[in-house]
Design a protein around this motif. Sequence first.
Motif, PDB file in Angstrom:
ATOM      1  N   ARG A  41       0.840  -1.210   0.000  1.00 55.79           N
ATOM      2  CA  ARG A  41       0.000   0.000   0.000  1.00 55.79           C
ATOM      3  C   ARG A  41       0.870   1.253   0.000  1.00 55.79           C
ATOM      4  O   ARG A  41       0.535   2.250  -0.652  1.00 55.79           O
ATOM      5  CB  ARG A  41      -0.942  -0.006   1.201  1.00 55.79           C
ATOM      6  N   GLN A  42       1.984   1.220   0.736  1.00 56.25           N
ATOM      7  CA  GLN A  42       2.849   2.390   0.734  1.00 56.25           C
ATOM      8  C   GLN A  42       3.484   2.593  -0.639  1.00 56.25           C
ATOM      9  O   GLN A  42       3.705   3.734  -1.070  1.00 56.25           O
ATOM     10  CB  GLN A  42       3.926   2.262   1.814  1.00 56.25           C
ATOM     11  N   ARG A  43       3.772   1.502  -1.337  1.00 55.30           N
ATOM     12  CA  ARG A  43       4.274   1.617  -2.707  1.00 55.30           C
ATOM     13  C   ARG A  43       3.225   2.256  -3.620  1.00 55.30           C
ATOM     14  O   ARG A  43       3.576   3.037  -4.512  1.00 55.30           O
ATOM     15  CB  ARG A  43       4.685   0.244  -3.234  1.00 55.30           C
ATOM     16  N   VAL A  44       1.964   1.926  -3.393  1.00 50.31           N
ATOM     17  CA  VAL A  44       0.886   2.573  -4.154  1.00 50.31           C
ATOM     18  C   VAL A  44       0.860   4.072  -3.854  1.00 50.31           C
ATOM     19  O   VAL A  44       0.696   4.903  -4.751  1.00 50.31           O
ATOM     20  CB  VAL A  44      -0.474   1.936  -3.833  1.00 50.31           C
ATOM     21  N   GLY A  45       1.039   4.419  -2.570  1.00 45.08           N
ATOM     22  CA  GLY A  45       1.083   5.829  -2.193  1.00 45.08           C
ATOM     23  C   GLY A  45       2.233   6.561  -2.858  1.00 45.08           C
ATOM     24  O   GLY A  45       2.092   7.714  -3.285  1.00 45.08           O
ATOM     25  N   ILE A  46       3.379   5.895  -2.959  1.00 45.53           N
ATOM     26  CA  ILE A  46       4.525   6.491  -3.638  1.00 45.53           C
ATOM     27  C   ILE A  46       4.238   6.635  -5.129  1.00 45.53           C
ATOM     28  O   ILE A  46       4.557   7.658  -5.747  1.00 45.53           O
ATOM     29  CB  ILE A  46       5.788   5.644  -3.400  1.00 45.53           C
ATOM     30  N   ALA A  47       3.605   5.614  -5.717  1.00 46.80           N
ATOM     31  CA  ALA A  47       3.262   5.674  -7.141  1.00 46.80           C
ATOM     32  C   ALA A  47       2.311   6.822  -7.424  1.00 46.80           C
ATOM     33  O   ALA A  47       2.443   7.528  -8.432  1.00 46.80           O
ATOM     34  CB  ALA A  47       2.645   4.343  -7.580  1.00 46.80           C
ATOM     35  N   ARG A  48       1.343   7.027  -6.529  1.00 48.19           N
ATOM     36  CA  ARG A  48       0.399   8.133  -6.710  1.00 48.19           C
ATOM     37  C   ARG A  48       1.125   9.476  -6.659  1.00 48.19           C
ATOM     38  O   ARG A  48       0.799  10.407  -7.401  1.00 48.19           O
ATOM     39  CB  ARG A  48      -0.684   8.090  -5.635  1.00 48.19           C
ATOM     40  N   ALA A  49       2.125   9.597  -5.786  1.00 45.47           N
ATOM     41  CA  ALA A  49       2.896  10.837  -5.721  1.00 45.47           C
ATOM     42  C   ALA A  49       3.750  11.026  -6.971  1.00 45.47           C
ATOM     43  O   ALA A  49       3.957  12.149  -7.422  1.00 45.47           O
ATOM     44  CB  ALA A  49       3.782  10.831  -4.471  1.00 45.47           C
ATOM     45  N   LEU A  50       4.234   9.930  -7.560  1.00 45.64           N
ATOM     46  CA  LEU A  50       5.133  10.015  -8.708  1.00 45.64           C
ATOM     47  C   LEU A  50       4.423  10.268 -10.030  1.00 45.64           C
ATOM     48  O   LEU A  50       5.033  10.761 -10.972  1.00 45.64           O
ATOM     49  CB  LEU A  50       5.931   8.715  -8.842  1.00 45.64           C
ATOM     50  N   VAL A  51       3.138   9.926 -10.100  1.00 46.67           N
ATOM     51  CA  VAL A  51       2.462   9.908 -11.392  1.00 46.67           C
ATOM     52  C   VAL A  51       2.411  11.284 -12.049  1.00 46.67           C
ATOM     53  O   VAL A  51       2.347  11.396 -13.273  1.00 46.67           O
ATOM     54  CB  VAL A  51       1.046   9.294 -11.235  1.00 46.67           C
ATOM     55  N   LEU A  52       2.485  12.344 -11.266  1.00 48.04           N
ATOM     56  CA  LEU A  52       2.472  13.705 -11.819  1.00 48.04           C
ATOM     57  C   LEU A  52       3.875  14.248 -12.067  1.00 48.04           C
ATOM     58  O   LEU A  52       4.038  15.413 -12.440  1.00 48.04           O
ATOM     59  CB  LEU A  52       1.718  14.648 -10.870  1.00 48.04           C
ATOM     60  N   GLU A  53       4.884  13.425 -11.825  1.00 54.42           N
ATOM     61  CA  GLU A  53       6.283  13.818 -12.011  1.00 54.42           C
ATOM     62  C   GLU A  53       6.622  15.100 -11.236  1.00 54.42           C
ATOM     63  O   GLU A  53       7.064  16.098 -11.812  1.00 54.42           O
ATOM     64  CB  GLU A  53       6.599  13.999 -13.495  1.00 54.42           C
ATOM     65  N   PRO A  54       6.440  15.091  -9.924  1.00 55.75           N
ATOM     66  CA  PRO A  54       6.701  16.296  -9.123  1.00 55.75           C
ATOM     67  C   PRO A  54       8.189  16.553  -8.956  1.00 55.75           C
ATOM     68  O   PRO A  54       9.023  15.656  -9.122  1.00 55.75           O
ATOM     69  CB  PRO A  54       6.061  15.954  -7.772  1.00 55.75           C
ATOM     70  N   LYS A  55       8.514  17.791  -8.595  1.00 55.58           N
ATOM     71  CA  LYS A  55       9.890  18.149  -8.269  1.00 55.58           C
ATOM     72  C   LYS A  55      10.159  17.986  -6.775  1.00 55.58           C
ATOM     73  O   LYS A  55      11.312  17.819  -6.360  1.00 55.58           O
ATOM     74  CB  LYS A  55      10.163  19.596  -8.677  1.00 55.58           C
ATOM     75  N   LEU A  56       9.095  18.064  -5.965  1.00 53.79           N
ATOM     76  CA  LEU A  56       9.227  17.993  -4.509  1.00 53.79           C
ATOM     77  C   LEU A  56       8.220  17.002  -3.954  1.00 53.79           C
ATOM     78  O   LEU A  56       7.047  17.023  -4.325  1.00 53.79           O
ATOM     79  CB  LEU A  56       8.974  19.363  -3.877  1.00 53.79           C
TER      80      LEU A  56
END
Length: 324
Positions: free
Chosen positions: A161-176
Amino acid sequence: MSDILLEVKGLKKHFYAGKSLFKRARSVCKAVDNVSFKIHQGKTLGLVGESGCGKSTLGRCILRLIEPSAGEITISGQDITRMDARTLKAMRKEMQMIFQDPFASLSPRMTIHDILREPLDIHNIGTIAQREEKIAEVMHTVGLRPQALNRYPHEFSGGQRQRVGIARALVLEPKLIIADEPVSALDVSVQAQVLNLIAELQESRGISFLFIAHDLAVVQHTCDEVGVMYLGKIVERAPAEVLYRQPKHPYTQALLSAIPVPDPTHNTEHVPLIGDIPSPLNPPSGCAFHPRCQYATERCSREAPTLTQTQDEHWIACHLHPAS
């Protein structure tokens, strides 16, 4: 051109307790009290301290998930504290958050596919085919199989589930990315996997992280710089290798001495940490740490130290270490 991605100046967040029957004035909780720091592009700042010191509130203020009371937050040269809702929405692609509780932060009514696609839909990024391609890419990046996309959060383990949370954060290609205690609810072996993943993302994608934790051992090998927070203030900040080798503030020394050492023959001087963290509604006078400090003097009880630079990039708020 400056490589500073995030700059926080004089950030404050005050909460006001309701009036009681016998008190007219409202009590003020200074959850974040005049905090300033910078994070460079592709670097990680670890923020550590006991529960209740204001770390999570600070992280949420930086993303404006809660509104700061005062101060300035600049991301990629843009002051987000003065942005209107429409401009801030567009800016949110640049900054994302990994939450402490992966189960509570994921909708139980949505599949993993829908959870990952929602940010892309909200920001209208790419075509339908491009969105599906991006979802598949981030799933591969965090080590999850494509077959998992049609499953729901309750069907996964805590680490997944935490990997899913990380994937959700990454999907927009953020800088921070603000990572708020991302491994505190996970088993030790899973913690190592998630920490390694974050380190890989920092190196391969140049993402900057604010890594919030209560355990100094967790951030030791992940962060370039570490800030130690106590009752809403940063009391010490230094490059990670400097802080772990030469901690100067008594609070930092106590936190480091509490880290378990697997070698029973290893002799480390224990620095006592007396009592519990005081209530932020009624903080001690002077230095907030002085009731728990074995080195406290009369000056500490009446005069609050300021965060000053003692040498190189080492900052400390303690009367024992005046500015050089």
